[in-house]
Design a protein around this motif. Structure first.
Motif, PDB file in Angstrom:
ATOM      1  N   VAL A 148      14.850 -80.913  25.059  1.00 33.76           N
ATOM      2  CA  VAL A 148      15.332 -79.529  25.166  1.00 33.76           C
ATOM      3  C   VAL A 148      14.053 -78.612  25.761  1.00 33.76           C
ATOM      4  O   VAL A 148      12.973 -78.718  25.517  1.00 33.76           O
ATOM      5  N   GLU A 191      13.087 -74.608  25.490  1.00 32.54           N
ATOM      6  CA  GLU A 191      13.112 -73.400  24.745  1.00 32.54           C
ATOM      7  C   GLU A 191      13.073 -72.486  25.544  1.00 32.54           C
ATOM      8  O   GLU A 191      11.925 -72.242  26.307  1.00 32.54           O
ATOM      9  N   TYR A 231      19.500 -72.276  17.000  1.00 28.82           N
ATOM     10  CA  TYR A 231      19.491 -72.037  18.536  1.00 28.82           C
ATOM     11  C   TYR A 231      20.872 -71.885  19.125  1.00 28.82           C
ATOM     12  O   TYR A 231      21.992 -72.184  18.475  1.00 28.82           O
ATOM     13  N   CYS A 237      22.249 -72.298  26.311  1.00 31.30           N
ATOM     14  CA  CYS A 237      22.081 -71.354  27.102  1.00 31.30           C
ATOM     15  C   CYS A 237      22.597 -71.601  28.640  1.00 31.30           C
ATOM     16  O   CYS A 237      22.329 -71.202  29.761  1.00 31.30           O
ATOM     17  N   LEU A 295      17.899 -74.243  25.472  1.00 29.05           N
ATOM     18  CA  LEU A 295      18.323 -73.655  24.005  1.00 29.05           C
ATOM     19  C   LEU A 295      17.360 -72.428  23.858  1.00 29.05           C
ATOM     20  O   LEU A 295      16.176 -72.369  24.288  1.00 29.05           O
ATOM     21  N   ALA A 296      17.830 -71.361  23.275  1.00 29.07           N
ATOM     22  CA  ALA A 296      17.362 -70.153  22.741  1.00 29.07           C
ATOM     23  C   ALA A 296      17.327 -70.021  21.084  1.00 29.07           C
ATOM     24  O   ALA A 296      18.140 -70.142  20.676  1.00 29.07           O
ATOM     25  N   ARG A 297      15.964 -69.759  20.663  1.00 25.92           N
ATOM     26  CA  ARG A 297      15.849 -69.513  19.357  1.00 25.92           C
ATOM     27  C   ARG A 297      16.758 -68.312  18.884  1.00 25.92           C
ATOM     28  O   ARG A 297      16.676 -67.289  19.325  1.00 25.92           O
TER      29      ARG A 297
END
Length: 265
Positions: A233, A235, A163, A166, A138-140
């Motif tokens: 997760v 990040e 989030y 990805c 996941l990307a913030r």
């Protein structure tokens, strides 16, 4: 993870002959849409082929002849074997079927992840927590919007922040099979909201709806529903890892980003 020991699964299933993206760009399959002159699927295969940890690439698709006919396939795969596996009608069903055929650990990505880079894959794999049975990237939102302030993503909103997915998943141990099967259950219930709420738990659903649910609590709940599978997760610090090509605007964005990366002549 040691170099050269992992199977990578590329989900390239189609919505059929009426797929709006394939129709919009005049190709027989969405995965063959050319991004900056190269089919998306070939871009993904090239990124995996350049990742030392990957030993085998498996393309999940209902039309294997389309992959076999791709010019430059062997070069993109960098000498690594490319298997073709029949798509099972949905992403989750395809993953469940593939887990029965290919042993874990298994990396999963998608054919429309047109910006995929070996460095992202390596970062993801190296960052999976020890003891995790499965992980997702996941990307913030802060990371994504700092580079692409105008992009429109689907945000997962938790108490810690928002989030974007990805399109990188890791199935590390046999216990991850239960998580894939849970994904299949949820996918089958997507048009039955009451049944889905019953499965996930009304309390969790309400806390998520109002932004009160912590990501750690959501992961714990998924693990509980998947028979004790430990989900984690990773990040991602890469904004572009959150971009896939689901609509024409995404293709325009990806091609613009690629053009910005080209050295000036």
């Amino acid at each position: 993870m040691k170099a050269g020991g992992l199977t990578a699964l590329v989900l390239a299933g189609s919505r059929g002959p009426d797929d709006p993206m394939a129709q919009a760009f005049g190709v027989p399959h969405k995965a063959l849409i050319a991004v900056a002159g190269t089919p998306m699927l070939l871009r993904v295969i090239a990124a995996l082929g350049a990742t030392p940890e990957i030993a085998r690439i498996v393309v999940v698709i209902e039309a294997p002849a389309l992959v076999q006919a791709l010019p430059g396939l062997a070069e993109a795969a960098n000498g690594k074997p490319v298997d073709l596996f029949p798509a099972a009608g949905s992403p989750s069903r395809s993953v469940v079927a593939a887990l029965a055929r290919y042993p874990v650990p298994l990396l999963v990505t998608t054919a429309d992840h047109a910006l995929l880079q070996p460095g992202w894959v390596r970062h993801f794999l190296a960052s999976v927590p020890a003891g995790a049975d499965a992980a997702l990237a996941l990307a913030r939102s802060e990371v994504v919007l700092a580079e692409m302030p105008d992009t429109r993503r689907t945000w997962l909103r938790f108490a810690e922040g928002s989030y974007s997915g990805c399109n990188l998943f890791f199935f590390a141990t046999p216990k991850a099979q239960a998580l894939a099967e849970l994904w299949q259950q949820v996918e089958a219930l997507r048009k039955q909201p009451v049944a889905m709420l019953r499965l996930l738990g009304l309390g969790y659903a309400l806390r998520y709806r109002f932004g009160w649910l912590k990501l750690s609590a959501a992961l714990a709940r998924l693990g509980q529903l998947a028979g004790g599978c430990r989900a984690a997760v990773v990040e991602m610090p890469f904004a572009r890892a959150a971009v896939d090509v689901d609509k024409p605007a995404d293709k325009e964005l990806v091609e613009r980003l690629l053009a910005e990366d080209r050295p000036a002549h």
